[in-house]
Scaffold this active site. Structure first.
Site, PDB file in Angstrom:
ATOM      1  N   THR A   1     -61.735 -45.769 -10.053  1.00  0.00           N
ATOM      2  CA  THR A   1     -60.874 -46.620 -10.872  1.00  0.00           C
ATOM      3  C   THR A   1     -59.705 -46.610  -9.976  1.00  0.00           C
ATOM      4  O   THR A   1     -59.544 -46.047  -9.098  1.00  0.00           O
ATOM      5  CB  THR A   1     -60.340 -46.391 -12.246  1.00  0.00           C
ATOM      6  OG1 THR A   1     -59.758 -47.306 -12.855  1.00  0.00           O
ATOM      7  CG2 THR A   1     -59.750 -45.162 -12.280  1.00  0.00           C
ATOM      8  N   THR A   2     -58.561 -47.472 -10.366  1.00  0.00           N
ATOM      9  CA  THR A   2     -57.434 -47.413  -9.554  1.00  0.00           C
ATOM     10  C   THR A   2     -56.363 -47.676 -10.931  1.00  0.00           C
ATOM     11  O   THR A   2     -56.159 -48.636 -11.354  1.00  0.00           O
ATOM     12  CB  THR A   2     -57.014 -48.487  -8.733  1.00  0.00           C
ATOM     13  OG1 THR A   2     -58.015 -47.871  -7.689  1.00  0.00           O
ATOM     14  CG2 THR A   2     -55.576 -48.143  -7.942  1.00  0.00           C
TER      15      THR A   2
END
EC number: 3.4.25.1
Length: 212
Positions: free
Chosen positions: A16-17
């Protein structure tokens, strides 16, 4: 990160970011929408920024169930605190509450990396890892796309950016990870929290890819 049995190496568990950035009068949180299970895209519209109160929100990276449970506990705890004490809980106190839970479970940990942002007497941002370590930050990125995102933030950050410029910077940081990281994608959600406001923005993938 987790230990990979039989190799002695560490591997990324989830991708994810998420980013958090503190400005003069507000804090910005941003995250992509892609949820993955290994190399499989499990969901394309995952909400990774969870509203805790009207003045506090949390980004999540890691196991979804663990993050959702921690967010629910924190929301209930802050609500109870406000009823009993007739005032808001500070962002620092909320971060310490999460830290206590995570540290107490360190031998059977919740697999999460959290950013807690909000406004009490000023905008604040805390980075909380799965062992309960807490650091206050001006800006930070988490997840598999964080090396790319943090570079964009460091290059363009100023505490005096306008709200429009701040949202654009957060969006651009996550967009850079969407271009480079397989586990990041499908749009960007942004939350801005100030003294008297909580605002949410959503950006679709087709618009994000136009961002330079």
């Amino acid at each position: 990160m987790l230990h990979h049995p039989g190799t002695g190496q560490l591997r990324a568990l989830k991708g994810t970011t998420t980013v958090g950035i503190v400005f003069r009068d507000f804090v910005v949180l941003a995250a992509d929408r892609r949820a993955t299970a290994g190399y499989f895209v499990a969901h394309k519209r995952t909400k990774k920024i969870i509203k805790i109160t009207d003045y506090m929100a949390m980004t999540t990276a890691g196991l979804v169930a663990d993050a959702q449970m921690l967010a629910e506990w924190l929301a209930n705890h802050t609500h109870y605190y406000e009823i009993v004490n007739k005032r808001r809980m500070s962002i620092h106190a909320a971060a310490q509450y999460l830290s206590i839970i995570l540290h107490s479970a360190k031998f059977y940990p919740y697999i999460v990396q959290l950013l807690l942002g909000g406004y009490d007497t000023q905008p604040r941002l805390y980075n909380i890892d799965w062992f309960g370590s807490v650091t206050e930050e001006k800006y930070v990125a988490t997840g598999s796309g964080s090396p790319t995102a943090i570079g964009v933030i460091e290059d363009q950050y100023s505490p005096n950016l306008s709200m429009e410029e701040a949202v654009e910077l957060a969006k651009r940081a996550v967009a850079s990870s969407i271009r480079r990281d397989t586990f990041t994608g499908n749009g960007v959600d942004v939350v801005v929290i100030g003294k008297d406001f909580y605002r949410e923005y959503s950006f679709e993938l087709k618009d994000i890819l136009k961002t330079k």
